[in-house]
Design a protein around this motif. Sequence first.
Motif, PDB file in Angstrom:
ATOM      1  N   ALA A 171       0.864  -1.189   0.000  1.00 58.98           N
ATOM      2  CA  ALA A 171       0.000   0.000   0.000  1.00 58.98           C
ATOM      3  C   ALA A 171       0.892   1.228   0.000  1.00 58.98           C
ATOM      4  CB  ALA A 171      -0.924   0.008   1.217  1.00 58.98           C
ATOM      5  N   SER A 172       0.330   2.338  -0.406  1.00 59.35           N
ATOM      6  CA  SER A 172       1.064   3.594  -0.357  1.00 59.35           C
ATOM      7  C   SER A 172       1.237   4.023   1.103  1.00 59.35           C
ATOM      8  CB  SER A 172       0.298   4.670  -1.130  1.00 59.35           C
ATOM      9  OG  SER A 172       0.815   5.950  -0.821  1.00 59.35           O
ATOM     10  N   PRO A 173       2.459   4.308   1.520  1.00 58.82           N
ATOM     11  CA  PRO A 173       2.661   4.759   2.910  1.00 58.82           C
ATOM     12  C   PRO A 173       1.834   5.988   3.255  1.00 58.82           C
ATOM     13  CG  PRO A 173       4.760   4.207   1.889  1.00 58.82           C
ATOM     14  CD  PRO A 173       3.736   4.170   0.801  1.00 58.82           C
ATOM     15  N   GLN A 174       1.686   6.907   2.293  1.00 63.21           N
ATOM     16  CA  GLN A 174       0.901   8.111   2.560  1.00 63.21           C
ATOM     17  C   GLN A 174      -0.576   7.777   2.745  1.00 63.21           C
ATOM     18  OE1 GLN A 174       2.486  10.883   3.255  1.00 63.21           O
ATOM     19  NE2 GLN A 174       4.378   9.779   2.787  1.00 63.21           N
ATOM     20  N   LEU A 175      -1.071   6.800   1.976  1.00 61.64           N
ATOM     21  CA  LEU A 175      -2.460   6.364   2.141  1.00 61.64           C
ATOM     22  C   LEU A 175      -2.668   5.742   3.510  1.00 61.64           C
ATOM     23  CD1 LEU A 175      -5.318   5.737   1.117  1.00 61.64           C
ATOM     24  CD2 LEU A 175      -4.392   3.624   0.109  1.00 61.64           C
ATOM     25  N   VAL A 176      -1.718   4.918   3.921  1.00 64.63           N
ATOM     26  CA  VAL A 176      -1.816   4.261   5.222  1.00 64.63           C
ATOM     27  C   VAL A 176      -1.830   5.290   6.343  1.00 64.63           C
ATOM     28  CG1 VAL A 176      -0.633   2.727   6.835  1.00 64.63           C
ATOM     29  CG2 VAL A 176      -0.762   2.121   4.418  1.00 64.63           C
ATOM     30  N   LEU A 177      -0.923   6.267   6.287  1.00 64.02           N
ATOM     31  CA  LEU A 177      -0.872   7.292   7.328  1.00 64.02           C
ATOM     32  C   LEU A 177      -2.119   8.171   7.307  1.00 64.02           C
ATOM     33  CD1 LEU A 177       2.871   8.405   7.205  1.00 64.02           C
ATOM     34  CD2 LEU A 177       1.738   7.001   8.921  1.00 64.02           C
ATOM     35  N   THR A 178      -2.639   8.444   6.119  1.00 61.36           N
ATOM     36  CA  THR A 178      -3.866   9.237   6.019  1.00 61.36           C
ATOM     37  C   THR A 178      -5.026   8.516   6.686  1.00 61.36           C
ATOM     38  OG1 THR A 178      -3.141  10.287   3.960  1.00 61.36           O
ATOM     39  CG2 THR A 178      -5.500  10.323   4.440  1.00 61.36           C
ATOM     40  N   CYS A 179      -5.142   7.209   6.429  1.00 58.97           N
ATOM     41  CA  CYS A 179      -6.216   6.423   7.054  1.00 58.97           C
ATOM     42  C   CYS A 179      -6.077   6.434   8.570  1.00 58.97           C
ATOM     43  CB  CYS A 179      -6.180   4.980   6.535  1.00 58.97           C
ATOM     44  SG  CYS A 179      -6.652   4.798   4.807  1.00 58.97           S
ATOM     45  N   TYR A 180      -4.847   6.311   9.041  1.00 51.23           N
ATOM     46  CA  TYR A 180      -4.616   6.298  10.490  1.00 51.23           C
ATOM     47  C   TYR A 180      -5.016   7.619  11.130  1.00 51.23           C
ATOM     48  CZ  TYR A 180      -2.071   6.608  14.891  1.00 51.23           C
ATOM     49  OH  TYR A 180      -1.742   6.810  16.216  1.00 51.23           O
ATOM     50  N   HIS A 181      -4.538   8.719  10.576  1.00 56.18           N
ATOM     51  CA  HIS A 181      -4.768  10.017  11.210  1.00 56.18           C
ATOM     52  C   HIS A 181      -6.215  10.479  11.068  1.00 56.18           C
ATOM     53  CE1 HIS A 181      -0.735  10.964  12.584  1.00 56.18           C
ATOM     54  NE2 HIS A 181      -0.268  10.448  11.461  1.00 56.18           N
ATOM     55  N   LEU A 182      -6.862  10.178   9.953  1.00 61.14           N
ATOM     56  CA  LEU A 182      -8.277  10.537   9.823  1.00 61.14           C
ATOM     57  C   LEU A 182      -9.123   9.755  10.826  1.00 61.14           C
ATOM     58  CD1 LEU A 182      -8.813  10.838   5.951  1.00 61.14           C
ATOM     59  CD2 LEU A 182      -8.713  12.678   7.641  1.00 61.14           C
ATOM     60  N   ALA A 183      -8.832   8.464  10.971  1.00 59.52           N
ATOM     61  CA  ALA A 183      -9.571   7.649  11.944  1.00 59.52           C
ATOM     62  C   ALA A 183      -9.291   8.127  13.364  1.00 59.52           C
ATOM     63  CB  ALA A 183      -9.184   6.180  11.792  1.00 59.52           C
ATOM     64  N   LYS A 184      -8.057   8.516  13.623  1.00 63.10           N
ATOM     65  CA  LYS A 184      -7.696   9.022  14.948  1.00 63.10           C
ATOM     66  C   LYS A 184      -8.449  10.309  15.270  1.00 63.10           C
ATOM     67  CE  LYS A 184      -3.671  10.943  17.332  1.00 63.10           C
ATOM     68  NZ  LYS A 184      -2.219  11.248  17.203  1.00 63.10           N
ATOM     69  N   LEU A 185      -8.501  11.228  14.309  1.00 58.20           N
ATOM     70  CA  LEU A 185      -9.228  12.477  14.519  1.00 58.20           C
ATOM     71  C   LEU A 185     -10.720  12.217  14.716  1.00 58.20           C
ATOM     72  CD1 LEU A 185      -7.490  14.837  11.929  1.00 58.20           C
ATOM     73  CD2 LEU A 185      -7.256  14.885  14.419  1.00 58.20           C
ATOM     74  N   PHE A 186     -11.255  11.251  13.979  1.00 56.15           N
ATOM     75  CA  PHE A 186     -12.672  10.911  14.135  1.00 56.15           C
ATOM     76  C   PHE A 186     -12.946  10.386  15.542  1.00 56.15           C
ATOM     77  CE2 PHE A 186     -16.058   7.711  14.036  1.00 56.15           C
ATOM     78  CZ  PHE A 186     -17.109   8.476  13.555  1.00 56.15           C
ATOM     79  N   LEU A 245      -4.602  -7.224   9.001  1.00 53.88           N
ATOM     80  CA  LEU A 245      -5.501  -6.853   7.914  1.00 53.88           C
ATOM     81  C   LEU A 245      -4.739  -6.053   6.865  1.00 53.88           C
ATOM     82  CD1 LEU A 245      -8.599  -5.720  10.021  1.00 53.88           C
ATOM     83  CD2 LEU A 245      -8.262  -7.925   8.883  1.00 53.88           C
ATOM     84  N   GLN A 246      -5.423  -5.740   5.769  1.00 59.13           N
ATOM     85  CA  GLN A 246      -4.805  -4.870   4.779  1.00 59.13           C
ATOM     86  C   GLN A 246      -4.348  -3.584   5.464  1.00 59.13           C
ATOM     87  OE1 GLN A 246      -7.636  -4.302   1.615  1.00 59.13           O
ATOM     88  NE2 GLN A 246      -7.177  -6.286   0.687  1.00 59.13           N
ATOM     89  N   LYS A 247      -3.205  -3.075   5.052  1.00 54.72           N
ATOM     90  CA  LYS A 247      -2.561  -1.986   5.777  1.00 54.72           C
ATOM     91  C   LYS A 247      -3.452  -0.762   5.983  1.00 54.72           C
ATOM     92  CE  LYS A 247       1.155  -4.343   6.310  1.00 54.72           C
ATOM     93  NZ  LYS A 247       1.507  -4.859   7.662  1.00 54.72           N
ATOM     94  N   PRO A 248      -4.170  -0.265   4.970  1.00 52.52           N
ATOM     95  CA  PRO A 248      -5.034   0.903   5.230  1.00 52.52           C
ATOM     96  C   PRO A 248      -6.121   0.608   6.252  1.00 52.52           C
ATOM     97  CG  PRO A 248      -4.632   0.650   2.878  1.00 52.52           C
ATOM     98  CD  PRO A 248      -4.126  -0.599   3.534  1.00 52.52           C
ATOM     99  N   VAL A 249      -6.695  -0.605   6.195  1.00 54.92           N
ATOM    100  CA  VAL A 249      -7.748  -0.982   7.148  1.00 54.92           C
ATOM    101  C   VAL A 249      -7.171  -1.100   8.548  1.00 54.92           C
ATOM    102  CG1 VAL A 249      -9.473  -2.704   7.739  1.00 54.92           C
ATOM    103  CG2 VAL A 249      -9.042  -2.153   5.334  1.00 54.92           C
ATOM    104  N   ALA A 250      -6.011  -1.751   8.662  1.00 53.44           N
ATOM    105  CA  ALA A 250      -5.367  -1.899   9.968  1.00 53.44           C
ATOM    106  C   ALA A 250      -5.029  -0.536  10.555  1.00 53.44           C
ATOM    107  CB  ALA A 250      -4.106  -2.746   9.833  1.00 53.44           C
ATOM    108  N   ALA A 251      -4.535   0.362   9.716  1.00 55.32           N
ATOM    109  CA  ALA A 251      -4.189   1.700  10.193  1.00 55.32           C
ATOM    110  C   ALA A 251      -5.415   2.438  10.698  1.00 55.32           C
ATOM    111  CB  ALA A 251      -3.515   2.489   9.073  1.00 55.32           C
ATOM    112  N   ALA A 252      -6.532   2.314   9.985  1.00 57.30           N
ATOM    113  CA  ALA A 252      -7.765   2.993  10.390  1.00 57.30           C
ATOM    114  C   ALA A 252      -8.276   2.447  11.720  1.00 57.30           C
ATOM    115  CB  ALA A 252      -8.825   2.845   9.303  1.00 57.30           C
ATOM    116  N   VAL A 253      -8.241   1.121  11.886  1.00 56.62           N
ATOM    117  CA  VAL A 253      -8.720   0.519  13.134  1.00 56.62           C
ATOM    118  C   VAL A 253      -7.847   0.952  14.308  1.00 56.62           C
ATOM    119  CG1 VAL A 253      -9.064  -1.658  14.355  1.00 56.62           C
ATOM    120  CG2 VAL A 253      -9.770  -1.451  11.976  1.00 56.62           C
TER     121      VAL A 253
END
Length: 232
Positions: A43-58, A125-133
Amino acid sequence: MFDYQTVYNAYTALIAGLITSVHCVAMCGPLSCAFAPTKAQDASPQLVLTCYHLAKLFSYALVGTLAGAFGSVVIRSVESSWLNYLPWILVLFFLMVAFRLDRFLPKPIWLGKLYRQVTARFSRLQKPVAAAVIGLASPLLPCGPLYMIFGLALFSGSPLKGAEFAIGFGLGTLPLLWLAQSQFMRVQLKVTPVTLVRIQRGLALVAALVVAWRLRTTLGIEGAENWVCHPF
């Protein structure tokens, strides 16, 4: 009556987040290993970090909303004059960071165990999903400054203000943490950890003094209402 919302707002929370971001890098930076892509095709590292930080802010917004909703009931039941002294909690927060007393804030250990369980379970899980969780679970981190911010959100006055306050703090922690997680700092950062801590403590002390200056009318000191600068 002093309008405590003039200093007790998302802008002040943003400053608090920026000041405590060094602490966040030390605690949260290594957690990026749980969801960082191991291969370029993962996965794109930037996509993974974006998913993490957006989920964190939520998740921060959700906790802030609940805290603001509960706290608004409490605020309506107390004397209005008592609210004059509420922003002094912010001064206390900045002073605790400046003198590194935030290390001694109580931390629910069981929440940290729950966070580790969530991290271990969903990191496969897939990296973007894992980052979001993992981002959604970030309020479970045993972090004293984070819990203090959530506690302050209780007195924000409304669910919306509580969400704004929590999001402001999250946005403040984002830049330095993003750099640490993206490993940019391993190559580019020339400032030692000791220097970063000194900068953090200095900024926290300045923030405490500025907020205290704004609040001096609550102690009966005249003239603060004529101060035209509004840094917070």
